[in-house]
Design a protein around this motif. Sequence first.
Motif, PDB file in Angstrom:
ATOM      1  N   ALA A  77      59.647  56.967  48.813  1.00 51.64           N
ATOM      2  CA  ALA A  77      58.697  56.207  49.641  1.00 51.64           C
ATOM      3  C   ALA A  77      58.617  54.766  49.155  1.00 51.64           C
ATOM      4  N   SER A  78      58.655  54.584  47.836  1.00 41.50           N
ATOM      5  CA  SER A  78      58.578  53.217  47.293  1.00 41.50           C
ATOM      6  C   SER A  78      59.845  52.441  47.654  1.00 41.50           C
ATOM      7  N   GLU A  79      60.989  53.124  47.661  1.00 38.69           N
ATOM      8  CA  GLU A  79      62.230  52.439  48.047  1.00 38.69           C
ATOM      9  C   GLU A  79      62.171  52.038  49.521  1.00 38.69           C
ATOM     10  N   CYS A  80      61.638  52.950  50.342  1.00 33.58           N
ATOM     11  CA  CYS A  80      61.471  52.661  51.778  1.00 33.58           C
ATOM     12  C   CYS A  80      60.591  51.436  51.954  1.00 33.58           C
ATOM     13  N   PHE A  81      59.497  51.381  51.189  1.00 38.21           N
ATOM     14  CA  PHE A  81      58.574  50.240  51.307  1.00 38.21           C
ATOM     15  C   PHE A  81      59.227  48.954  50.840  1.00 38.21           C
ATOM     16  N   LYS A  82      60.112  49.055  49.859  1.00 43.38           N
ATOM     17  CA  LYS A  82      60.819  47.858  49.361  1.00 43.38           C
ATOM     18  C   LYS A  82      61.635  47.231  50.482  1.00 43.38           C
ATOM     19  N   TYR A  83      62.331  48.094  51.275  1.00 38.00           N
ATOM     20  CA  TYR A  83      63.131  47.570  52.382  1.00 38.00           C
ATOM     21  C   TYR A  83      62.235  47.058  53.514  1.00 38.00           C
ATOM     22  N   ILE A  84      61.088  47.696  53.677  1.00 41.42           N
ATOM     23  CA  ILE A  84      60.124  47.218  54.683  1.00 41.42           C
ATOM     24  C   ILE A  84      59.690  45.798  54.341  1.00 41.42           C
ATOM     25  N   LEU A  85      59.418  45.550  53.047  1.00 44.38           N
ATOM     26  CA  LEU A  85      58.992  44.204  52.636  1.00 44.38           C
ATOM     27  C   LEU A  85      60.116  43.188  52.869  1.00 44.38           C
ATOM     28  N   LYS A  86      61.347  43.592  52.581  1.00 40.95           N
ATOM     29  CA  LYS A  86      62.478  42.671  52.801  1.00 40.95           C
ATOM     30  C   LYS A  86      62.581  42.323  54.276  1.00 40.95           C
ATOM     31  N   GLN A  87      62.368  43.328  55.134  1.00 40.62           N
ATOM     32  CA  GLN A  87      62.396  43.100  56.575  1.00 40.62           C
ATOM     33  C   GLN A  87      61.255  42.187  57.000  1.00 40.62           C
ATOM     34  N   MET A  88      60.117  42.360  56.349  1.00 38.79           N
ATOM     35  CA  MET A  88      58.944  41.541  56.662  1.00 38.79           C
ATOM     36  C   MET A  88      59.230  40.072  56.389  1.00 38.79           C
ATOM     37  N   TYR A  89      59.899  39.775  55.257  1.00 36.81           N
ATOM     38  CA  TYR A  89      60.144  38.388  54.881  1.00 36.81           C
ATOM     39  C   TYR A  89      61.159  37.697  55.794  1.00 36.81           C
ATOM     40  N   GLU A  90      61.862  38.495  56.611  1.00 39.79           N
ATOM     41  CA  GLU A  90      62.838  37.900  57.531  1.00 39.79           C
ATOM     42  C   GLU A  90      62.132  37.019  58.554  1.00 39.79           C
ATOM     43  N   ARG A  91      60.936  37.425  58.962  1.00 40.89           N
ATOM     44  CA  ARG A  91      60.265  36.654  60.018  1.00 40.89           C
ATOM     45  C   ARG A  91      58.788  36.372  59.735  1.00 40.89           C
ATOM     46  N   THR A  92      58.364  36.526  58.484  1.00 33.91           N
ATOM     47  CA  THR A  92      56.948  36.249  58.153  1.00 33.91           C
ATOM     48  C   THR A  92      56.895  35.315  56.945  1.00 33.91           C
ATOM     49  N   ASP A  93      55.967  34.346  57.006  1.00 30.59           N
ATOM     50  CA  ASP A  93      55.694  33.497  55.853  1.00 30.59           C
ATOM     51  C   ASP A  93      55.161  34.380  54.717  1.00 30.59           C
ATOM     52  N   PRO A  94      55.733  34.300  53.524  1.00 34.17           N
ATOM     53  CA  PRO A  94      55.300  35.196  52.442  1.00 34.17           C
ATOM     54  C   PRO A  94      53.806  35.128  52.146  1.00 34.17           C
ATOM     55  N   TRP A  95      53.182  33.975  52.415  1.00 32.58           N
ATOM     56  CA  TRP A  95      51.771  33.819  52.055  1.00 32.58           C
ATOM     57  C   TRP A  95      50.868  33.828  53.270  1.00 32.58           C
ATOM     58  N   GLN A  96      51.327  34.435  54.342  1.00 32.58           N
ATOM     59  CA  GLN A  96      50.482  34.635  55.514  1.00 32.58           C
ATOM     60  C   GLN A  96      49.334  35.553  55.119  1.00 32.58           C
ATOM     61  N   LYS A  97      48.113  35.201  55.567  1.00 30.95           N
ATOM     62  CA  LYS A  97      46.946  35.831  54.941  1.00 30.95           C
ATOM     63  C   LYS A  97      46.695  37.271  55.350  1.00 30.95           C
ATOM     64  N   ASP A  98      46.459  37.519  56.619  1.00 34.78           N
ATOM     65  CA  ASP A  98      45.912  38.811  57.031  1.00 34.78           C
ATOM     66  C   ASP A  98      46.977  39.897  57.070  1.00 34.78           C
ATOM     67  N   CYS A  99      47.879  39.820  58.064  1.00 30.70           N
ATOM     68  CA  CYS A  99      48.959  40.802  58.144  1.00 30.70           C
ATOM     69  C   CYS A  99      50.235  40.099  58.588  1.00 30.70           C
ATOM     70  N   SER A 100      51.337  40.819  58.439  1.00 26.83           N
ATOM     71  CA  SER A 100      52.639  40.198  58.699  1.00 26.83           C
ATOM     72  C   SER A 100      52.914  40.169  60.206  1.00 26.83           C
ATOM     73  N   ASN A 101      54.031  39.527  60.566  1.00 22.88           N
ATOM     74  CA  ASN A 101      54.519  39.600  61.943  1.00 22.88           C
ATOM     75  C   ASN A 101      55.158  40.969  62.161  1.00 22.88           C
ATOM     76  N   PRO A 102      55.201  41.455  63.400  1.00 24.91           N
ATOM     77  CA  PRO A 102      55.664  42.832  63.628  1.00 24.91           C
ATOM     78  C   PRO A 102      57.168  42.998  63.386  1.00 24.91           C
ATOM     79  N   PHE A 103      57.539  44.197  63.002  1.00 19.54           N
ATOM     80  CA  PHE A 103      58.950  44.569  62.871  1.00 19.54           C
ATOM     81  C   PHE A 103      59.064  46.003  63.391  1.00 19.54           C
TER      82      PHE A 103
END
Lengths: 211, 520
Positions: free
Chosen positions: B236-262
């Motif tokens: 599950a932690s490995e899955c979340f690691k890839y989720i975070l990498k996907q998140m950084y593709e289209r979200t500012d790392p320091w965006q406050k509330d929640c990320s952009n959708p993927f």
Amino acid sequence: MAGRGRGKTGSLTQEQLQTLGCIGKDIPQVQTAPPPTFPPLMSKPVKLETTAAQSYQILWKEAYINHMRDSPYFISPKVTNINSNLQSYSDQWASAVENAKTKSKADFVWRMMPTELHITQKKRRIADGDKVVTKKPKNIDDRLKVLEEKERNEDEKDVAKASSDSEHEEEEEEAPADEEMDDENDYGNSYFDNGEAYNEEDDNLDDGPVY
Amino acid sequence: MSIEYANLCSVVVKQVFGETVQIVADCLFCAVSRTLPAILKKTNLSRKEVSTALAVLIKYQLVVFAPCATNPFLAEYSLKREEIFYILRYPSYVQLIHSKYGPVGAAIAEELLHSGPQTATNVLLKCIANSEIKEKIETYRENFLAMVSDNYLIRLPQLISAEEDPVPKLQTDAYQYFAPPDINLHFISEVQAGKEKVEKAADAGIYWHANFSRFHQDFRDTVMIGAIERKLGTSASECFKYILKQMYERTDPWQKDCSNPFTFAEIKQTIEKKSNNLDLIKHLDQYVSLIADDPLRFIRKIGEMGGGQYVVDLNHAFEELTLSWFGSVITERYGSKASRIFRIIHMKKYIEQEELQKEAMIPAREAKLLSYYLFQDQFIQIKTIRKAGGGGTGPAKAFFLFHFKPRQSVRMILNICYKALYNTIERSNFEKSEHKRLIEKSQKLDSIVATMKERGESAEYIEEILETLTPPEREILEKVKTRIKTLSKAELTIDDSIFLLQMYLHHSKVETSLTTKDKK
């Protein structure tokens, strides 16, 4: 913590304490003394385990602090002794240790900083106190000997001068003889009257009154 | 900024740069910005001392300057308060680089942190000269460029004004922050041979510094991935690691509330390409549902497009992590019953004393005492609601409801952490100064023994030299070293807690003083 030093019953009012149910003997005691420096803990703190990463970080931090302490960017204020005439052993030892550590020169990129920060030592100020001109201790006997020698030399010079002057008189023409007399002042030209014009008639009556 | 934070920054500056720089930094801490004459007047130091101190702080990027609004020929200096605190995290940054790029990368990061921002050519020259690692210059260059492309190193603003300007103007465009420098290996070898000067390098004037924001991003990811691993397992932690990498593709790392959708499809594509975990690839949809349905709510489903549309809810993630951290602090201090009371208050939002006793199933007297302690130490707060009067006769009655204000409590405990960190540093300094003579004697002996071993002296002679340090002295020295090591470990642990609380304050919905400008 909240309310420390205010009110007799700590941080809560009487009304609040009653609502909490602290009545009579439940009211906490008034603090008459400061709390102990090391209050007893309810539970023992968990022992910290050191991972390899943490060991690396601890060692790196010690090395970093030592490096910065030895760098030219670690600036301590100069300690001025109250009585600078007395030198203590610790001062000598501290200065010896400091001198043993040869600090590299600080490297600043001055063009990327305001010019007011870059102080170049153009004028030597006496107020800095870095170079105080100290008087050389006088050796009176030596001084006396030097003065005696000077006097002797001057006497010899005078004698030599007098003899050289007499030689010079024969060599020079008569016209310069006047110059010898008038060597130091123009008394001869301005005031001296040799009496040659005494018997001459004074035909200068038309010149006007002489005051 | 609290007084505890101010004291902590002051002691950090003193430890690294000395007392003179500390005095100047303290003077700047108290104000938004100050001019040089104002600093001279306030500190009563000589002009030379203040100028040197300011130059040191500017060199290490702890102070910025700008022309005065009223007089453009006069500079105003302001302290970067956050950056002073980051000095305590330097060991963590170097350790992170060491784990990613090895000893060569660590040497580059170390050089930049030791000597401040430098040109790429200068850094590589110093690394080759100082380092014990015997690596080729090409390896150093590759590592440097890799660190730039991964955004661990950032370009400083360049000089754009003329040299005669009393207050230089510095500026860099955003797209140039991570533009790779021109590192000429042939030129470097000529400088080493003494044929060229380093000032004539092609990348002269382009200074590089550690990008703290990027390091903090990695630390944040580590915190979240670690939490998932402890609760849901390694896959599950490995899955979340890839989720975070996907998140950084289209979200500012320091965006406050929640990320952009993927979408789920994008995650699946990434994992199938890069992961070797067959279990994860086979049951990917279940792992993603597991993380989304978990009370931690690190990710949240917002739609069905592409097999399921998700966002990473950073606000909620750090709220949950902070609450569980709070619970452990209360358990440590007051016991498990107090922790139960705290959880009930948080769950119920507003609760009265009697109801709290019933819900917690704790004897009344004990519940009252524990709730009193929690209130006194500001872990919980009381809201008063006055009842409509009884005609003015007798005291007005009121409801007293316990509730939990997260931001207020977090700020309170953050100040306690700063104070604890200050205490550990001061105690460590005290131990070192108390046993300074012994520590110096031991260090001198070690260096003498090392020299003797190099010369090949006999073991008996070395033993004789070692015996100058008597057994009681050795014992005291061991105890002092253990104490200093424990205090250093405590510093690292407190910093982890401070990081968690700072992340909560940054990602929580209400506007904070921690702007994205500070993080970047």
